[in-house]
Write an enzyme that holds these catalytic residues in place. Sequence first.
Site, short mmCIF file in Angstrom:
data_model
loop_
_atom_site.label_atom_id
_atom_site.label_comp_id
_atom_site.label_asym_id
_atom_site.label_seq_id
_atom_site.Cartn_x
_atom_site.Cartn_y
_atom_site.Cartn_z
N SER A 282 42.45 18.46 -0.40
CA SER A 282 41.62 17.38 -0.94
C SER A 282 41.47 16.18 -0.02
O SER A 282 42.38 15.82 0.72
CB SER A 282 42.16 16.94 -2.31
OG SER A 282 43.10 15.90 -2.11
N LYS A 283 40.29 15.62 -0.13
CA LYS A 283 39.94 14.45 0.65
C LYS A 283 40.86 13.29 0.26
O LYS A 283 41.34 12.55 1.11
CB LYS A 283 38.50 14.11 0.26
CG LYS A 283 37.83 13.08 1.09
CD LYS A 283 36.38 13.03 0.67
CE LYS A 283 35.68 11.86 1.33
NZ LYS A 283 34.25 11.89 1.08
N ARG A 284 41.14 13.19 -1.02
CA ARG A 284 41.94 12.08 -1.53
C ARG A 284 43.37 12.12 -0.95
O ARG A 284 43.93 11.13 -0.53
CB ARG A 284 41.98 12.14 -3.05
CG ARG A 284 42.52 10.91 -3.73
CD ARG A 284 42.48 11.06 -5.24
NE ARG A 284 42.87 12.39 -5.68
CZ ARG A 284 44.13 12.80 -5.80
NH1 ARG A 284 45.11 11.98 -5.51
NH2 ARG A 284 44.41 14.03 -6.19
N GLY B 290 44.13 13.53 1.69
CA GLY B 290 44.07 13.43 3.16
C GLY B 290 44.51 14.70 3.87
O GLY B 290 45.04 14.64 4.96
#
Length: 458
Positions: free
Chosen positions: A228-230, A232
Amino acid sequence: MMRTRFAPSPTGFMHIGNLRTALFGYLLARRMGGVFALRIEDTDIGRYVPEALDKIYETLKIAGIKHDEGPDIGGNYGPYVQSERKDSYLKQAEALIELGAAYYCICAPGEEACNCRAAGLARPEGPYAIRQLIPPGQTTFSDLVYGEITVENSELEDQVLIKQDGMPTYNFANVVDDHFMAITHVLRGSEYLPSTPKYNLLYEAFGWPIPTYVHLPLILSADGGKLSKRRGDAFFEDFLEKGFLPEAIVNYIVLLGWSPPDNREIYTLAELEQVFGIEGLSKAPSTFDLAKLKWMNGEYFKAMSGKNFEPLAAPYLAAAVKREDINRSALSLMVKDRIATLLEIREILDFIDVLPEYGADLFMNKKNKSTPETAKDMLSKLLPEMEAFPAENWESGAIYKFLTDFAEAQGVKNSLVLWPIRCALSGKESSPGGATELLNVFGKNESVARIKQALEVL
Ligand code: GLU
């Protein structure tokens, strides 16, 4: 000859899963003496991010992946940027209508129930799309990783091939290009597995040979979800920013879903070009293990020469240590084998600029039998000798000899001398370097000053 390709869509940063696809396609082509092509799939204008194109080129460059055909390089069929070739897709879609495998559709975009299939329209005056005509029956295809898969055609929808804006859909352009680029092996993420039967029907309708499919299983995060982007952990850049080396990231990613022929885990890209093969691919999803990547990154630092490590570490050292009287080369060498990522440099050097406050009990050590008393005894005897030590000879070898000679003269084990020095210089229970390294890093003046400070505490 084997021909593979990487076909990214410029929609943002480079996802770890996409980078793995690129690597596998590249390595396979290299290993088999084939061709690796790059094709930019930019026909979805809604998702197009202009900077993403540069990101793709930059990422491939940093990762060491060189394409043999594609943008800026040429090839038999180019340019490999889809938006630059939109007319050729329209021509192919119209050929497909002639073959009875597609039809004009005048329904509004997104409208499901469509009578156009039955109507068999001639090319409409107003806006139109072209849809694939899925025949009745079953479609079977085989994939080198997933095996043979059969689907009922009734489960497949008449997908749009050319949109009303004249642009091909990704699915259509993909098939046309793979054919004209003579791609023999299509490597891509398993999320494309459900679309594959529709591709097959297109190849069959055109009478084109069907490429060999190699779908790659998902990469999951430690909690079993998607990267996930969140958190990282989704993009190549995330890891570069965290101070991982491109070589280590690449090495680690290749091991996600592929097992090397031996038990080795550390490979350079050049070595992988010799050993990578489809035999090692697995269809089980792999899990991204950050701890393993960190371990691997640390191994890369250890294997690196001090000279090569220094420029990499320099900006991180500059942020971690402001004092100017510090021996930066020694400092760099001291952290080299003790970090997993460059970002950790800051954490482990928090005692360099400012000596942490500590009490006499810091000098207690059951293992080497140091006590505040022995520490005081040793440091007070050492101090005058250290002050007399010529500053111009202050380097690791000479310092070490000086300390061990001193211990011998005192009739004590080395550790009874080294341990209190290490504590005095770092002010901490554990530090990245031992006594000699720390003395070398701090230089004579600061070393003497910190030992004096310790004697005040003791
Ligand atoms: N353009 C697709 C992507 O961005 C590539 C799919 C394929 O390789 O066929 O993932």
